[in-house]
Design a protein around this motif. Sequence first.
Motif, PDB file in Angstrom:
ATOM      1  N   VAL A 145       0.844  -1.135   0.116  1.00 57.81           N
ATOM      2  CA  VAL A 145       0.074  -0.011  -0.145  1.00 57.81           C
ATOM      3  C   VAL A 145       1.100   1.453   0.006  1.00 57.81           C
ATOM      4  N   ALA A 146       2.155   1.234   0.823  1.00 61.08           N
ATOM      5  CA  ALA A 146       2.723   2.449   0.897  1.00 61.08           C
ATOM      6  C   ALA A 146       3.457   2.611  -0.473  1.00 61.08           C
ATOM      7  N   HIS A 147       3.659   1.700  -1.190  1.00 60.53           N
ATOM      8  CA  HIS A 147       4.554   1.915  -2.493  1.00 60.53           C
ATOM      9  C   HIS A 147       3.377   1.947  -3.561  1.00 60.53           C
ATOM     10  N   VAL A 148       2.391   2.018  -3.248  1.00 61.16           N
ATOM     11  CA  VAL A 148       0.948   1.788  -4.509  1.00 61.16           C
ATOM     12  C   VAL A 148       1.374   0.798  -5.448  1.00 61.16           C
ATOM     13  N   SER A 149       2.188  -0.160  -4.936  1.00 60.18           N
ATOM     14  CA  SER A 149       2.583  -1.174  -6.118  1.00 60.18           C
ATOM     15  C   SER A 149       1.589  -2.662  -6.411  1.00 60.18           C
ATOM     16  N   ASP A 150       0.524  -2.891  -5.633  1.00 55.70           N
ATOM     17  CA  ASP A 150      -0.169  -3.687  -5.599  1.00 55.70           C
ATOM     18  C   ASP A 150      -1.834  -3.385  -5.577  1.00 55.70           C
ATOM     19  N   ARG A 151      -2.389  -3.612  -6.738  1.00 57.82           N
ATOM     20  CA  ARG A 151      -3.684  -2.889  -6.985  1.00 57.82           C
ATOM     21  C   ARG A 151      -4.660  -3.701  -6.278  1.00 57.82           C
ATOM     22  N   LYS A 152      -4.567  -4.828  -5.831  1.00 58.40           N
ATOM     23  CA  LYS A 152      -5.422  -5.919  -4.992  1.00 58.40           C
ATOM     24  C   LYS A 152      -5.459  -5.213  -3.610  1.00 58.40           C
ATOM     25  N   SER A 153      -4.423  -4.805  -3.169  1.00 57.91           N
ATOM     26  CA  SER A 153      -4.149  -4.325  -1.846  1.00 57.91           C
ATOM     27  C   SER A 153      -4.501  -2.740  -1.883  1.00 57.91           C
ATOM     28  N   PHE A 154      -4.264  -1.818  -2.838  1.00 57.00           N
ATOM     29  CA  PHE A 154      -4.405  -0.266  -3.008  1.00 57.00           C
ATOM     30  C   PHE A 154      -5.958  -0.002  -3.305  1.00 57.00           C
ATOM     31  N   ASP A 155      -6.230  -0.571  -4.563  1.00 59.30           N
ATOM     32  CA  ASP A 155      -7.714   0.065  -5.052  1.00 59.30           C
ATOM     33  C   ASP A 155      -8.883  -0.021  -4.057  1.00 59.30           C
ATOM     34  N   PRO A 156      -8.851  -1.216  -3.153  1.00 59.50           N
ATOM     35  CA  PRO A 156     -10.095  -1.450  -2.267  1.00 59.50           C
ATOM     36  C   PRO A 156     -10.081  -0.279  -1.413  1.00 59.50           C
ATOM     37  N   LEU A 157      -9.057   0.403  -1.215  1.00 57.41           N
ATOM     38  CA  LEU A 157      -9.156   1.372  -0.076  1.00 57.41           C
ATOM     39  C   LEU A 157     -10.004   2.541  -0.691  1.00 57.41           C
ATOM     40  N   PHE A 158     -10.286   2.614  -1.860  1.00 60.38           N
ATOM     41  CA  PHE A 158     -11.069   3.987  -2.411  1.00 60.38           C
ATOM     42  C   PHE A 158     -12.289   3.462  -3.242  1.00 60.38           C
ATOM     43  N   GLN A 159     -12.716   2.254  -3.491  1.00 69.35           N
ATOM     44  CA  GLN A 159     -13.702   2.093  -4.294  1.00 69.35           C
ATOM     45  C   GLN A 159     -14.839   2.075  -3.522  1.00 69.35           C
ATOM     46  N   ILE A 160     -15.987   2.306  -4.160  1.00 72.59           N
ATOM     47  CA  ILE A 160     -17.199   2.560  -3.419  1.00 72.59           C
ATOM     48  C   ILE A 160     -18.368   1.519  -3.996  1.00 72.59           C
ATOM     49  N   GLY A 161     -17.701   0.258  -4.494  1.00 73.20           N
ATOM     50  CA  GLY A 161     -18.788  -0.514  -5.178  1.00 73.20           C
ATOM     51  C   GLY A 161     -18.353  -0.758  -6.709  1.00 73.20           C
ATOM     52  N   SER A 162     -19.488  -1.435  -7.362  1.00 73.89           N
ATOM     53  CA  SER A 162     -19.056  -1.672  -8.834  1.00 73.89           C
ATOM     54  C   SER A 162     -20.367  -1.361  -9.630  1.00 73.89           C
ATOM     55  N   LEU A 163     -20.266  -0.702 -10.767  1.00 73.42           N
ATOM     56  CA  LEU A 163     -21.336  -0.690 -11.869  1.00 73.42           C
ATOM     57  C   LEU A 163     -20.975  -1.215 -13.088  1.00 73.42           C
ATOM     58  N   GLY A 164     -21.360  -2.337 -13.143  1.00 73.44           N
ATOM     59  CA  GLY A 164     -21.024  -3.309 -14.176  1.00 73.44           C
ATOM     60  C   GLY A 164     -19.544  -3.699 -14.034  1.00 73.44           C
ATOM     61  N   ASP A 165     -18.748  -3.466 -15.369  1.00 66.81           N
ATOM     62  CA  ASP A 165     -17.445  -3.447 -15.168  1.00 66.81           C
ATOM     63  C   ASP A 165     -16.748  -2.381 -14.585  1.00 66.81           C
ATOM     64  N   ALA A 166     -17.309  -1.306 -14.058  1.00 68.48           N
ATOM     65  CA  ALA A 166     -16.629  -0.240 -13.603  1.00 68.48           C
ATOM     66  C   ALA A 166     -16.637  -0.289 -12.323  1.00 68.48           C
ATOM     67  N   TYR A 167     -15.594   0.293 -11.738  1.00 74.52           N
ATOM     68  CA  TYR A 167     -15.495   0.318 -10.132  1.00 74.52           C
ATOM     69  C   TYR A 167     -15.182   1.783  -9.752  1.00 74.52           C
ATOM     70  N   PRO A 168     -16.137   2.494  -9.310  1.00 73.93           N
ATOM     71  CA  PRO A 168     -16.043   3.920  -9.172  1.00 73.93           C
ATOM     72  C   PRO A 168     -15.050   4.112  -7.819  1.00 73.93           C
ATOM     73  N   VAL A 169     -14.575   5.037  -7.580  1.00 74.80           N
ATOM     74  CA  VAL A 169     -13.672   5.593  -6.119  1.00 74.80           C
ATOM     75  C   VAL A 169     -14.196   6.695  -6.055  1.00 74.80           C
ATOM     76  N   SER A 170     -13.874   7.051  -4.545  1.00 70.42           N
ATOM     77  CA  SER A 170     -14.343   8.143  -3.855  1.00 70.42           C
ATOM     78  C   SER A 170     -12.937   9.047  -3.605  1.00 70.42           C
ATOM     79  N   MET A 171     -13.452  10.424  -3.945  1.00 68.80           N
ATOM     80  CA  MET A 171     -12.103  11.118  -3.664  1.00 68.80           C
ATOM     81  C   MET A 171     -11.919  11.632  -2.033  1.00 68.80           C
ATOM     82  N   LEU A 172     -13.188  11.285  -1.471  1.00 71.21           N
ATOM     83  CA  LEU A 172     -13.205  11.498  -0.018  1.00 71.21           C
ATOM     84  C   LEU A 172     -13.128  10.221   0.728  1.00 71.21           C
ATOM     85  N   PRO A 173     -12.486  10.235   2.077  1.00 70.32           N
ATOM     86  CA  PRO A 173     -12.037   9.180   2.701  1.00 70.32           C
ATOM     87  C   PRO A 173     -13.329   8.322   3.005  1.00 70.32           C
ATOM     88  N   ILE A 174     -13.243   7.135   2.751  1.00 65.68           N
ATOM     89  CA  ILE A 174     -14.134   6.135   3.208  1.00 65.68           C
ATOM     90  C   ILE A 174     -13.944   5.296   4.295  1.00 65.68           C
TER      91      ILE A 174
END
Length: 235
Positions: A145-174
Amino acid sequence: MDKVKKDMENKLAYAIKLFEQTQIKRVENREVSKQNYSLLLDAHLSATACIGSLLYKNNLRLGKSNESISGRLSLIASFVQGIDLCETSISEGLYAQAANLLKQELETIAALEEFIAGNRKDGKTPNVKFVKWDMAKIYGDLNKVAHVSDRKSFDPLFQIGSLGDAYPVSMLPIYNKEISRELYAYHVAFIIQIANHLILLHNELYEEEATTTEYLMLAGAIKRLEDEGYLKDIN
């Protein structure tokens, strides 16, 4: 040019709006975090109180000095100064930032262990395998996470669910209960270890033991971590 300048001035309001919304969300996250920490809150307070007690009763008091003592004092000072910042990052949902701070806390403890073992090498990253309670096992995940090198670890910290194949993220802390409690427990465990190192250093500096109350505060923090399901295999 006047039109562009006016448009730019108008858009400056978005900076204020973004900051305000972020602050509001962080406050909301903190309230939910506090409700779900349960005994972890008591553990944090008890361990930090032990540190405060040792520091304030010896403020400006001179003691022994050598290279190991000086190095360990600087490491402990760095950790103590960052306690509030790390707690804030975790409690307010800034988990990526918290991972960086927890990684630094873990490396700080590793460096202290190396000083005690007499094998600390200046300029080298401390080896976390020497940290008690098998905390080295989380180092890899924090690094990802610190090195933003692994999307499986990093991306879920910002995602707010899924819309089909899209995974929207929040710019505000979740807020995420599982992540929040786990990171907070690590933070408390590190504070406990720093408190223990400060007790050892206190004994070395002034040739006197910590008080029974200070030991009990530390033991109480450990017990609360255990009661919350953490540190099951303490050694």
